[in-house]
Design a protein around this motif. Structure first.
Motif, PDB file in Angstrom:
ATOM      1  N   PHE A   1      19.117  68.702 104.843  1.00  0.00           N
ATOM      2  CA  PHE A   1      18.664  70.131 105.107  1.00  0.00           C
ATOM      3  C   PHE A   1      17.439  70.307 105.508  1.00  0.00           C
TER       4      PHE A   1
ATOM      5  N   THR B   1      28.124  68.256 100.194  1.00  0.00           N
ATOM      6  CA  THR B   1      27.275  69.532 100.443  1.00  0.00           C
ATOM      7  C   THR B   1      26.001  69.426  99.897  1.00  0.00           C
ATOM      8  N   TYR B   2      25.888  68.945  98.588  1.00  0.00           N
ATOM      9  CA  TYR B   2      24.851  68.524  97.513  1.00  0.00           C
ATOM     10  C   TYR B   2      23.976  67.515  98.318  1.00  0.00           C
TER      11      TYR B   2
ATOM     12  N   THR C   1      22.245  77.986 106.154  1.00  0.00           N
ATOM     13  CA  THR C   1      21.893  77.777 104.907  1.00  0.00           C
ATOM     14  C   THR C   1      23.056  78.802 104.231  1.00  0.00           C
TER      15      THR C   1
ATOM     16  N   ILE D   1      21.969  68.764 101.122  1.00  0.00           N
ATOM     17  CA  ILE D   1      21.069  69.620 100.850  1.00  0.00           C
ATOM     18  C   ILE D   1      19.840  68.896 100.542  1.00  0.00           C
TER      19      ILE D   1
ATOM     20  N   ILE E   1      25.104  76.817 100.744  1.00  0.00           N
ATOM     21  CA  ILE E   1      24.591  77.167  99.460  1.00  0.00           C
ATOM     22  C   ILE E   1      25.538  77.701  98.559  1.00  0.00           C
TER      23      ILE E   1
END
Length: 254
Positions: free
Chosen positions: A23, A15-16, A39, A19, A43
């Motif tokens: 993203f 996920t990081y 979003t 982003i 997060i």
């Protein structure tokens, strides 16, 4: 626990990386509604990690070093905190109506999943630091069945032990340095209990399994040999990861 934490570490790191690297591409290709929904989903891991890191940092600064923040009247603080908590809980209950997860029974409140997420917060924090420092990571398939990884105190729970030291040392030093405050000590104690909960649960499970093996030894009344005892948590042949995930998602073993 080892395989479950490894899985959470991999998911949060992915996920990081999304982003950081992908993203921003959604701003020109997705409608505002879909972009907002996307979003809100991605997060979760960074917000959980930041909350945990800031909690540890605030405990160390206030309890360990005596630093303090803005002075607010306790009544006003309780009013604002209570309103924020009520709004958060109400929003969560309202949004649960739209839950379509096939892994959760109908009408589930999702409490088990929230508990497992809280226990994994130190893992999310470590993953965030790895992403920020650009440490290399590799894709690892979650072991299952006979290939499940064994659990060890300093291997499986080393990240939790680090935060236990942070919270514990902050509280102990506050009493010697005169920085103790009931509210901060209470929050630090809760954080310490949450951090230690997986270790306590792991040790309790091991003792329960050993006791069951001792009580189940010998033969049956009809002279047949007793069935082979279940393996200890983390031992080969025990798919502990799937058991943990099943409990977290509120499912039942079939």
């Amino acid at each position: 626990w080892t395989d479950f934490f490894t899985q959470q570490l991999r998911w949060s790191r992915g996920t990081y990386e999304t982003i950081i690297g992908q993203f921003w591409k959604g701003f020109g290709t997705m409608p505002p509604g879909k972009l907002f929904n996307y979003t809100m989903m991605i997060i979760f891991y960074p917000m959980s990690a930041m909350n945990w890191i800031l909690a540890a940092l605030s405990c160390a600064l206030f309890l360990g070093m005596g630093a303090s923040g803005v002075q607010i009247d306790p009544t006003i603080w309780m009013m604002l905190y209570g309103n924020a908590s009520a709004l958060q809980i109400g929003l969560y209950i309202w949004n649960r109506r739209h839950n379509v997860s096939p892994h959760e029974p109908e009408g589930s409140g999702g409490l088990a999943g929230m508990v497992m997420s809280a226990l994994s917060a130190p893992i999310y924090a470590r993953s965030l630091m790895d992403a920020v420092l650009r440490r290399k990571s590799s894709f690892v398939v979650t072991p299952k069945g006979d290939s499940s990884s064994p659990d060890t105190l300093f291997g499986t729970f080393r990240i939790h032990l680090f935060f236990i030291v942070v919270f514990g040392a902050s509280m102990i030093s506050s009493f010697f340095l005169g920085h103790s405050h009931p509210a901060m000590v209470t929050w630090a104690t809760l954080a310490l209990l949450i951090t230690a909960a997986p270790i306590i649960g792991w040790r309790y499970t091991i003792r329960a399994e050993k006791k069951k093996r001792r009580s189940g030894g010998g033969s049956h009344r009809n002279g047949e040999p007793a069935p082979e005892p279940r393996p200890l948590p983390g031992a080969p042949g025990n798919d502990q990861t799937m058991q943990i995930v099943r409990i977290a998602l509120g499912g039942r073993k079939k």
